[in-house]
Design a protein around this motif. Structure first.
Motif, short mmCIF file in Angstrom:
data_model
loop_
_atom_site.label_atom_id
_atom_site.label_comp_id
_atom_site.label_asym_id
_atom_site.label_seq_id
_atom_site.Cartn_x
_atom_site.Cartn_y
_atom_site.Cartn_z
N VAL A 51 0.84 -1.21 0.00
CA VAL A 51 0.00 0.00 0.00
C VAL A 51 0.87 1.25 0.00
CG1 VAL A 51 -1.76 1.30 1.25
CG2 VAL A 51 -1.86 -1.20 1.20
N PHE A 52 1.88 1.27 0.89
CA PHE A 52 2.75 2.45 0.97
C PHE A 52 3.48 2.70 -0.35
CE2 PHE A 52 3.14 1.28 5.70
CZ PHE A 52 2.01 2.02 6.01
N ALA A 53 3.95 1.61 -0.99
CA ALA A 53 4.67 1.75 -2.25
C ALA A 53 3.75 2.32 -3.33
CB ALA A 53 5.24 0.40 -2.68
N TRP A 54 2.52 1.84 -3.37
CA TRP A 54 1.57 2.34 -4.37
C TRP A 54 1.22 3.80 -4.12
CZ3 TRP A 54 0.10 1.51 -9.02
CH2 TRP A 54 -1.08 2.09 -9.51
N GLN A 55 1.07 4.19 -2.87
CA GLN A 55 0.78 5.59 -2.55
C GLN A 55 1.94 6.50 -2.97
OE1 GLN A 55 -0.06 4.88 1.66
NE2 GLN A 55 -2.20 5.48 1.36
N ARG A 56 3.15 6.05 -2.76
CA ARG A 56 4.31 6.86 -3.19
C ARG A 56 4.32 7.01 -4.71
NH1 ARG A 56 6.95 3.76 0.87
NH2 ARG A 56 7.73 2.30 -0.71
N THR A 57 3.99 5.94 -5.41
CA THR A 57 3.95 6.01 -6.87
C THR A 57 2.91 7.00 -7.35
OG1 THR A 57 4.68 3.69 -7.03
CG2 THR A 57 3.63 4.64 -8.97
N MET A 58 1.74 6.99 -6.72
CA MET A 58 0.66 7.90 -7.14
C MET A 58 1.02 9.37 -6.85
SD MET A 58 -1.48 6.15 -8.76
CE MET A 58 0.02 5.31 -9.31
N ARG A 59 1.78 9.60 -5.81
CA ARG A 59 2.19 10.98 -5.52
C ARG A 59 3.14 11.51 -6.59
NH1 ARG A 59 2.48 8.80 -0.07
NH2 ARG A 59 0.79 9.70 1.19
N LYS A 60 3.91 10.64 -7.20
CA LYS A 60 4.91 11.04 -8.18
C LYS A 60 4.37 11.08 -9.61
CE LYS A 60 8.69 9.03 -5.45
NZ LYS A 60 9.73 7.95 -5.43
N ARG A 61 3.19 10.57 -9.84
CA ARG A 61 2.65 10.47 -11.19
C ARG A 61 2.48 11.87 -11.82
NH1 ARG A 61 3.76 5.92 -12.45
NH2 ARG A 61 2.32 4.18 -12.69
N LYS A 62 2.91 11.99 -13.06
CA LYS A 62 2.63 13.20 -13.83
C LYS A 62 1.22 13.10 -14.40
CE LYS A 62 7.43 14.12 -15.10
NZ LYS A 62 8.41 14.32 -16.22
N ARG A 63 0.48 14.19 -14.30
CA ARG A 63 -0.93 14.17 -14.67
C ARG A 63 -1.20 15.25 -15.73
NH1 ARG A 63 -3.61 10.91 -10.84
NH2 ARG A 63 -2.18 10.33 -9.15
N PRO A 64 -1.04 14.88 -16.99
CA PRO A 64 -1.17 15.87 -18.07
C PRO A 64 -2.60 16.32 -18.34
CG PRO A 64 -0.78 13.69 -18.98
CD PRO A 64 -0.61 13.56 -17.51
N TYR A 65 -3.60 15.53 -17.90
CA TYR A 65 -4.99 15.89 -18.16
C TYR A 65 -5.59 16.56 -16.93
CZ TYR A 65 -4.35 12.54 -21.95
OH TYR A 65 -3.88 11.87 -23.05
N LEU A 66 -6.31 17.64 -17.15
CA LEU A 66 -7.00 18.30 -16.04
C LEU A 66 -8.12 17.40 -15.53
CD1 LEU A 66 -7.60 20.79 -14.25
CD2 LEU A 66 -9.14 21.58 -16.08
N PHE A 67 -8.88 16.81 -16.45
CA PHE A 67 -9.96 15.90 -16.02
C PHE A 67 -10.18 14.83 -17.07
CE2 PHE A 67 -11.91 19.29 -18.42
CZ PHE A 67 -13.06 18.81 -19.01
N SER A 68 -10.88 13.78 -16.67
CA SER A 68 -11.14 12.67 -17.57
C SER A 68 -12.48 12.04 -17.24
CB SER A 68 -10.03 11.60 -17.45
OG SER A 68 -10.02 11.04 -16.15
N PHE A 69 -12.99 11.29 -18.22
CA PHE A 69 -14.20 10.50 -17.99
C PHE A 69 -14.03 9.14 -18.63
CE2 PHE A 69 -18.57 9.28 -19.54
CZ PHE A 69 -18.99 8.79 -18.31
N VAL A 70 -14.23 8.10 -17.84
CA VAL A 70 -14.19 6.72 -18.32
C VAL A 70 -15.60 6.17 -18.19
CG1 VAL A 70 -13.27 4.41 -17.92
CG2 VAL A 70 -11.79 6.40 -17.64
N GLY A 71 -16.22 5.87 -19.32
CA GLY A 71 -17.59 5.38 -19.27
C GLY A 71 -18.24 5.44 -20.63
N ALA A 72 -19.55 5.31 -20.64
CA ALA A 72 -20.32 5.31 -21.88
C ALA A 72 -21.52 6.24 -21.73
CB ALA A 72 -20.80 3.89 -22.20
N PRO A 73 -22.02 6.78 -22.84
CA PRO A 73 -23.20 7.65 -22.76
C PRO A 73 -24.45 6.86 -22.43
CG PRO A 73 -22.62 7.23 -25.05
CD PRO A 73 -21.53 6.61 -24.22
N ARG A 74 -25.49 7.56 -22.04
CA ARG A 74 -26.80 6.95 -21.79
C ARG A 74 -27.82 7.66 -22.67
NH1 ARG A 74 -23.87 3.95 -19.57
NH2 ARG A 74 -24.06 2.94 -17.53
#
Length: 514
Positions: free
Chosen positions: A166-189
């Motif tokens: 868990v600690f290793a994954w949290q450290r990885t997420m803190r270091k991630r570069k995030r080029p997108y301001l926002f995103s949506f994963v899904g399908a329309p209705r």
């Protein structure tokens, strides 16, 4: 264990997921199996059920119902649930508190177990409306308006074996570069007039490089592969979480797992749901944008999110990353030493609830009061701005009082009918039988008649935005009192007496399991 197969690393380009044995293609409806296996390894199991603080009922309600959702009559859908409660109420464990120390994990959204009539066209089973079920605490991935329902997190892809993972994954997420301001994963209705997904997708696609859209329509990108989904979330600052088939989404927990700040459009999508697992102040870990503002094209999601100060974004992301341990279900064959996972937090919540009920019994109070009642305000959203709360709402006028009712689309199509709650126990306690009501719909026609083998249900009519039809004495809620009077004026019935109670003293150590 309920986790499903391990991830296929051929999709894991550029190290989206770590190459360890703790990542799985876990189905969103597998929680009951996961929870059961965690319970088998729970450190506080009691060998003697008479010493238990609470009793876990390992019934795979979701798997049972899933076999019969389409093409089967209601009696088939209800058969195993009815057999279960008939067996439970004959057990000595049940008679200690008449089931109020029992809890069950549904594994699907609770609405799947709250069918309101015997019509074959109605969806789901009536497990959670059975009289005995009203004496139990029900855990599910999405709660309802009833007070014995509690939501716990959907399962994610990550099932850590130890704290270090868990600690290793949290450290990885803190270091991630995030080029997108926002995103949506899904399908329309496209078939739902109430859905805002189409507008969300349009705004995402028109925002150029600010937003990433991963289309989960059939024939599109494979959203069943964890790496495909996690890749988008890991590269995004904010992740949009509109309602879909129901008001919550598994995607919410996948985005938190990726350190992406969730953006909600309906209060019933998260912070009015997972009360045990998330901070009460939802602005610490999420953004709220009223769905009506999006539906009516009054707000730009991109512009709203760009206005969030950078220091607040960083603080929210850190809180989201901190929450990771509390929304994952650890591998039952191992254990977390210093962290509590979603299972641990859920069990603590149940034990505290049972403790309060036991205390009420010891004080001579009716344990049924408030235990399984309809709370029409459970998912209302009140605030000074009806936006991203706590005094911060970019793009929404200051000082405006807002109110959002959860479930508008569903409940206008299929308005809440009166429900009668029963308590069963040793010895009668005088008190009103509780018939409850939801204020949802307008221009309903007055109906009446008997309903269910447990008693007659008088149903009143509607006037304005008010559904009449409550026949219980002694209620103090003004809305319900008004409803009762309206029904009585139309010839509706009054409530009778309820049965409740318990016996003896109750040890408080350990957790029963059978």
């Amino acid at each position: 264990m309920g986790f499903g197969p391990r991830v296929d690393y051929k999709y894991n380009s550029k190290g989206v997921l770590p190459k360890n044995k703790s990542w799985f293609k876990t189905n969103q409806f597998s929680l009951k199996v996961i929870f059961h296996n965690r319970m088998k390894h729970y450190k506080c199991l009691a060998n003697d059920s008479s010493l238990a603080s609470a009793v876990f009922v390992p019934f795979y309600a979701g798997l049972d119902l899933g076999r019969f959702l389409w093409g089967f009559n209601t009696s088939v859908r209800d058969a195993l649930s009815e057999n279960l409660v008939n067996w439970l109420k004959e057990r000595p464990e049940w008679r200690r508190m008449w089931g109020r120390d029992h809890f069950l994990v549904g594994g699907r959204v609770s609405w799947d177990f709250r069918r309101e009539t015997e019509k074959e066209s109605e969806w789901g089973s009536k497990l959670m409306f059975l009289p005995e079920s009203n004496n139990m605490t029900m855990l599910s991935i999405e709660t309802s308006l009833w007070t014995n329902d509690f939501a716990i997190p959907y399962p994610t892809y990550f099932h850590p074996s130890n704290d270090n993972e868990v600690f290793a994954w949290q450290r990885t997420m803190r270091k991630r570069k995030r080029p997108y301001l926002f995103s949506f994963v899904g399908a329309p209705r496209p078939d739902s007039e109430e859905s805002i997904r189409g507008e969300i997708i349009k705004q995402c696609q028109s925002s150029k490089k600010l937003c990433k859209f991963l289309d989960c329509n059939d024939g599109g990108t494979n959203c069943d592969e964890p790496a495909n989904v996690m890749k988008v979330f890991e590269r995004s600052v904010f992740c949009l979480q509109p309602s879909g088939d129901s008001y919550t989404r598994r995607s919410t927990f996948d985005s938190i797992l990726a350190g992406c700040v969730p953006v909600f459009f309906n209060p019933g999508s998260c912070f009015k749901q997972y009360l045990w697992h998330f901070p009460k102040n939802y602005t610490k870990y999420s953004v709220f944008i009223p769905e009506n503002e999006v539906r009516e094209k009054k707000i730009s999601i991109g512009e709203t999110l760009l206005k969030v100060p950078k220091d607040e974004v960083l603080a929210m992301r850190e809180e989201v990353i901190r929450l990771i341990s509390s929304i994952v279900y650890a591998n039952p064959t191992s254990s977390l030493k210093t962290l509590e996972d979603a299972f641990d937090i859920a069990v603590k919540g149940v034990l505290e609830r049972v403790r309060k009920v036991r205390k009420a019994i010891e004080d001579g109070k009716d344990p049924g009061i408030g235990f399984a009642e309809l709370n029409t305000k459970r998912f209302e959203m009140w605030g000074p701005e009806h936006g991203r709360g706590g005094g911060r709402s970019p793009g929404v006028a200051e000082g405006r009082r807002g109110r959002g009712l959860w479930g508008r689309a569903r409940d206008e199509e299929r308005f809440r009918r009166l429900k009668r709650f029963h308590s069963h126990g040793g010895g009668e306690i005088a008190g009103p039988e509780r018939w409850v009501i939801v204020i949802w719909r307008i221009n309903c026609r007055s109906t009446g008649g008997g309903w269910s083998s447990y008693g007659n249900l008088a149903r009143g009519g509607c006037e304005g935005r008010f559904l009449g039809g409550l026949g219980a004495e002694g209620l103090t809620n003004p809305e319900l009192v008004g409803a009762r009077r309206s029904l009585e004026a139309r010839g509706g019935g009054n409530g009778g007496r309820s049965v409740a109670g318990g016996e003896g003293g109750f040890p408080v150590e350990g957790l029963g399991y059978f």
